[in-house]
Design a protein around this motif. Structure first.
Motif, PDB file in Angstrom:
ATOM      1  N   PRO A 200       0.834  -1.203   0.000  1.00 46.89           N
ATOM      2  CA  PRO A 200       0.000   0.000   0.000  1.00 46.89           C
ATOM      3  C   PRO A 200       0.862   1.244   0.000  1.00 46.89           C
ATOM      4  N   GLY A 201       0.475   2.209  -0.818  1.00 50.95           N
ATOM      5  CA  GLY A 201       1.192   3.470  -0.831  1.00 50.95           C
ATOM      6  C   GLY A 201       2.250   3.569  -1.907  1.00 50.95           C
ATOM      7  N   ARG A 202       2.699   2.432  -2.470  1.00 47.53           N
ATOM      8  CA  ARG A 202       3.693   2.489  -3.529  1.00 47.53           C
ATOM      9  C   ARG A 202       3.006   2.824  -4.853  1.00 47.53           C
ATOM     10  N   ASP A 203       3.401   3.961  -5.445  1.00 44.55           N
ATOM     11  CA  ASP A 203       2.803   4.416  -6.701  1.00 44.55           C
ATOM     12  C   ASP A 203       1.276   4.447  -6.594  1.00 44.55           C
ATOM     13  N   ALA A 204       0.786   4.914  -5.475  1.00 50.05           N
ATOM     14  CA  ALA A 204      -0.651   4.881  -5.218  1.00 50.05           C
ATOM     15  C   ALA A 204      -1.332   6.130  -5.746  1.00 50.05           C
ATOM     16  N   THR A 205      -2.588   5.954  -6.117  1.00 49.94           N
ATOM     17  CA  THR A 205      -3.462   7.084  -6.411  1.00 49.94           C
ATOM     18  C   THR A 205      -4.590   7.058  -5.388  1.00 49.94           C
ATOM     19  N   TYR A 206      -5.043   8.236  -5.001  1.00 50.54           N
ATOM     20  CA  TYR A 206      -6.033   8.354  -3.941  1.00 50.54           C
ATOM     21  C   TYR A 206      -7.319   8.945  -4.491  1.00 50.54           C
ATOM     22  N   GLU A 207      -8.418   8.341  -4.110  1.00 52.07           N
ATOM     23  CA  GLU A 207      -9.720   8.827  -4.540  1.00 52.07           C
ATOM     24  C   GLU A 207     -10.679   8.772  -3.358  1.00 52.07           C
ATOM     25  N   ALA A 208     -11.795   9.458  -3.509  1.00 52.27           N
ATOM     26  CA  ALA A 208     -12.823   9.394  -2.468  1.00 52.27           C
ATOM     27  C   ALA A 208     -13.371   7.974  -2.383  1.00 52.27           C
ATOM     28  N   TYR A 209     -13.629   7.530  -1.167  1.00 47.22           N
ATOM     29  CA  TYR A 209     -14.157   6.178  -0.969  1.00 47.22           C
ATOM     30  C   TYR A 209     -15.587   6.115  -1.484  1.00 47.22           C
ATOM     31  N   THR A 210     -15.893   5.080  -2.262  1.00 43.67           N
ATOM     32  CA  THR A 210     -17.207   4.975  -2.898  1.00 43.67           C
ATOM     33  C   THR A 210     -18.115   3.919  -2.273  1.00 43.67           C
ATOM     34  N   GLY A 211     -17.592   3.180  -1.293  1.00 41.62           N
ATOM     35  CA  GLY A 211     -18.408   2.149  -0.669  1.00 41.62           C
ATOM     36  C   GLY A 211     -19.205   2.680   0.503  1.00 41.62           C
ATOM     37  N   ASP A 212     -19.746   1.752   1.278  1.00 40.57           N
ATOM     38  CA  ASP A 212     -20.512   2.109   2.478  1.00 40.57           C
ATOM     39  C   ASP A 212     -19.533   2.507   3.579  1.00 40.57           C
ATOM     40  N   PRO A 213     -19.554   3.766   4.019  1.00 39.99           N
ATOM     41  CA  PRO A 213     -18.572   4.202   5.016  1.00 39.99           C
ATOM     42  C   PRO A 213     -18.875   3.754   6.444  1.00 39.99           C
ATOM     43  N   ALA A 214     -20.075   3.266   6.694  1.00 37.91           N
ATOM     44  CA  ALA A 214     -20.485   2.968   8.073  1.00 37.91           C
ATOM     45  C   ALA A 214     -19.563   1.958   8.760  1.00 37.91           C
ATOM     46  N   PRO A 215     -19.235   0.805   8.145  1.00 32.27           N
ATOM     47  CA  PRO A 215     -18.347  -0.151   8.835  1.00 32.27           C
ATOM     48  C   PRO A 215     -16.958   0.420   9.090  1.00 32.27           C
ATOM     49  N   LEU A 216     -16.452   1.231   8.163  1.00 37.41           N
ATOM     50  CA  LEU A 216     -15.120   1.809   8.327  1.00 37.41           C
ATOM     51  C   LEU A 216     -15.120   2.910   9.382  1.00 37.41           C
ATOM     52  N   THR A 217     -16.192   3.674   9.438  1.00 34.08           N
ATOM     53  CA  THR A 217     -16.304   4.698  10.471  1.00 34.08           C
ATOM     54  C   THR A 217     -16.354   4.066  11.852  1.00 34.08           C
ATOM     55  N   ALA A 218     -17.116   2.986  11.970  1.00 30.37           N
ATOM     56  CA  ALA A 218     -17.188   2.274  13.254  1.00 30.37           C
ATOM     57  C   ALA A 218     -15.827   1.687  13.617  1.00 30.37           C
ATOM     58  N   LEU A 219     -15.126   1.153  12.618  1.00 27.95           N
ATOM     59  CA  LEU A 219     -13.792   0.613  12.864  1.00 27.95           C
ATOM     60  C   LEU A 219     -12.847   1.712  13.335  1.00 27.95           C
ATOM     61  N   ALA A 220     -12.888   2.870  12.699  1.00 28.41           N
ATOM     62  CA  ALA A 220     -12.027   3.989  13.087  1.00 28.41           C
ATOM     63  C   ALA A 220     -12.295   4.421  14.524  1.00 28.41           C
ATOM     64  N   GLU A 221     -13.553   4.449  14.905  1.00 25.31           N
ATOM     65  CA  GLU A 221     -13.900   4.832  16.280  1.00 25.31           C
ATOM     66  C   GLU A 221     -13.302   3.862  17.279  1.00 25.31           C
ATOM     67  N   ARG A 222     -13.321   2.574  16.963  1.00 24.15           N
ATOM     68  CA  ARG A 222     -12.735   1.569  17.862  1.00 24.15           C
ATOM     69  C   ARG A 222     -11.225   1.723  17.942  1.00 24.15           C
ATOM     70  N   ILE A 223     -10.610   2.037  16.813  1.00 24.38           N
ATOM     71  CA  ILE A 223      -9.155   2.200  16.791  1.00 24.38           C
ATOM     72  C   ILE A 223      -8.737   3.432  17.589  1.00 24.38           C
ATOM     73  N   ILE A 224      -9.451   4.541  17.398  1.00 24.77           N
ATOM     74  CA  ILE A 224      -9.135   5.759  18.151  1.00 24.77           C
ATOM     75  C   ILE A 224      -9.327   5.529  19.645  1.00 24.77           C
ATOM     76  N   GLU A 225     -10.382   4.803  19.995  1.00 28.41           N
ATOM     77  CA  GLU A 225     -10.628   4.500  21.407  1.00 28.41           C
ATOM     78  C   GLU A 225      -9.472   3.702  21.998  1.00 28.41           C
ATOM     79  N   ARG A 226      -8.875   2.820  21.186  1.00 30.52           N
ATOM     80  CA  ARG A 226      -7.795   1.976  21.686  1.00 30.52           C
ATOM     81  C   ARG A 226      -6.436   2.672  21.635  1.00 30.52           C
ATOM     82  N   LEU A 227      -6.126   3.322  20.518  1.00 38.75           N
ATOM     83  CA  LEU A 227      -4.801   3.910  20.344  1.00 38.75           C
ATOM     84  C   LEU A 227      -4.712   5.337  20.875  1.00 38.75           C
ATOM     85  N   GLY A 228      -5.840   5.993  21.015  1.00 38.05           N
ATOM     86  CA  GLY A 228      -5.830   7.363  21.504  1.00 38.05           C
ATOM     87  C   GLY A 228      -5.851   8.370  20.367  1.00 38.05           C
ATOM     88  N   THR A 229      -5.856   9.632  20.745  1.00 37.16           N
ATOM     89  CA  THR A 229      -5.887  10.705  19.762  1.00 37.16           C
ATOM     90  C   THR A 229      -4.506  10.909  19.148  1.00 37.16           C
TER      91      THR A 229
END
Length: 274
Positions: A200-229
């Motif tokens: 990931p990241g090698r010669d990468a192009t970045y675009e807006a995510y087109t899928g359902d963001p809900a599972p990823l948003t929930a995952l991010a919240e769990r990660i922030i809760e664990r790793l901190g701000t």
């Protein structure tokens, strides 16, 4: 005008965006190259800065720098504890596992024989990672026995590496992975990354995510809760069983989000000054 140190080797697009963001808030952001710092452990100081923002890859050395500056009275983002966690792959993995956050199947191996046994158990392809982030031991994809023998010999026999993470390789569907960008206390954005190579990241192009963001948003919240701000990016591969976290690193690149109107630099500046 109070000053903020940008700990970076050079000014890139992101650093210029940060300079503008801090200036809009009445502060002067100044480039400070870590390679030019020589700090006294008794009285560490990099100058009259009200805060510092680390703009480099999280390594053990950068964690020490953050700890020294903090002990001298200069708050640092990411704080030393977060920097140490991002630099220590084993510690990071344990944090994610304890929080029931999906990660690839992994074995911690302490010798050549154990590495080959772990590869046989997990099955090709696998990824070999050093226990801590070390440019001298880059992440390596191992696709067959011949490659395994060559890479392991190079890392252990020639490079002196003694312990290795053997991790299941989870291919990104259609060559696309997802990046969760954390800035401060919240998820700043979700990006879809298309990359030509396996890393990931090698010669990468970045675009807006087109899928359902809900599972990823929930995952991010769990990660922030664990790793901190802080400011960091979470690399995720989507599978049929849901998203799997394959890495977390200090947030260095964010120009793609800024180009789509997300004020990441402003979010970072607010967090640093807060």
């Amino acid at each position: 005008m109070a000053r903020v140190a940008l700990l970076a080797d050079r000014l890139r697009v992101e650093e210029r965006l940060l300079i503008e963001a801090f200036a809009a808030r009445g502060h002067e952001a100044v480039l400070v190259q870590p390679a030019k710092l020589a700090l006294s452990p008794a009285a560490p100081s990099a100058g009259d800065f009200v805060a510092a923002l680390d703009r480099g890859e999280a390594t053990a050395e950068r964690a020490v720098l953050a700890a020294l500056l903090a002990s001298g009275g200069t708050p640092v983002v990411n704080r030393a504890a977060t920097a140490r966690l991002l630099a220590d792959r084993m510690a990071l993995l344990r944090h994610l596992i304890l929080a029931d956050i999906p990660v690839p199947e992994t074995r911690v191996c302490f010798g050549e024989e154990a590495i080959f046994a772990a590869i046989a158990e997990i099955g090709y392809p696998v990824v070999l990672k050093s226990l801590t982030v070390d440019p001298g031991f880059p992440v390596a994809l191992v696709e067959d026995q011949d490659a395994a023998e060559a890479i392991v010999e190079h890392r252990i026999m020639l490079g002196g590496e003694r312990a290795v993470l053997v991790q299941q390789f989870i291919p990104a569907r259609a060559g696309q992975s997802v990046r969760l960008v954390v800035a401060g206390r919240s998820l700043a954005g979700i990006e879809q990354r298309t990359h030509g190579g396996w890393r990931p990241g090698r010669d990468a192009t970045y675009e807006a995510y087109t899928g359902d963001p809900a599972p990823l948003t929930a995952l991010a919240e769990r990660i922030i809760e664990r790793l901190g701000t802080g400011t960091y990016a979470v690399e995720v591969v989507e599978t049929g069983d849901g998203p799997v976290v394959v890495g977390v690193a200090n947030l260095v690149d964010f120009r793609s989000l800024s180009g789509r109107g997300v004020d990441v630099a402003g979010m970072i500046a607010d967090f640093v000054l807060g």
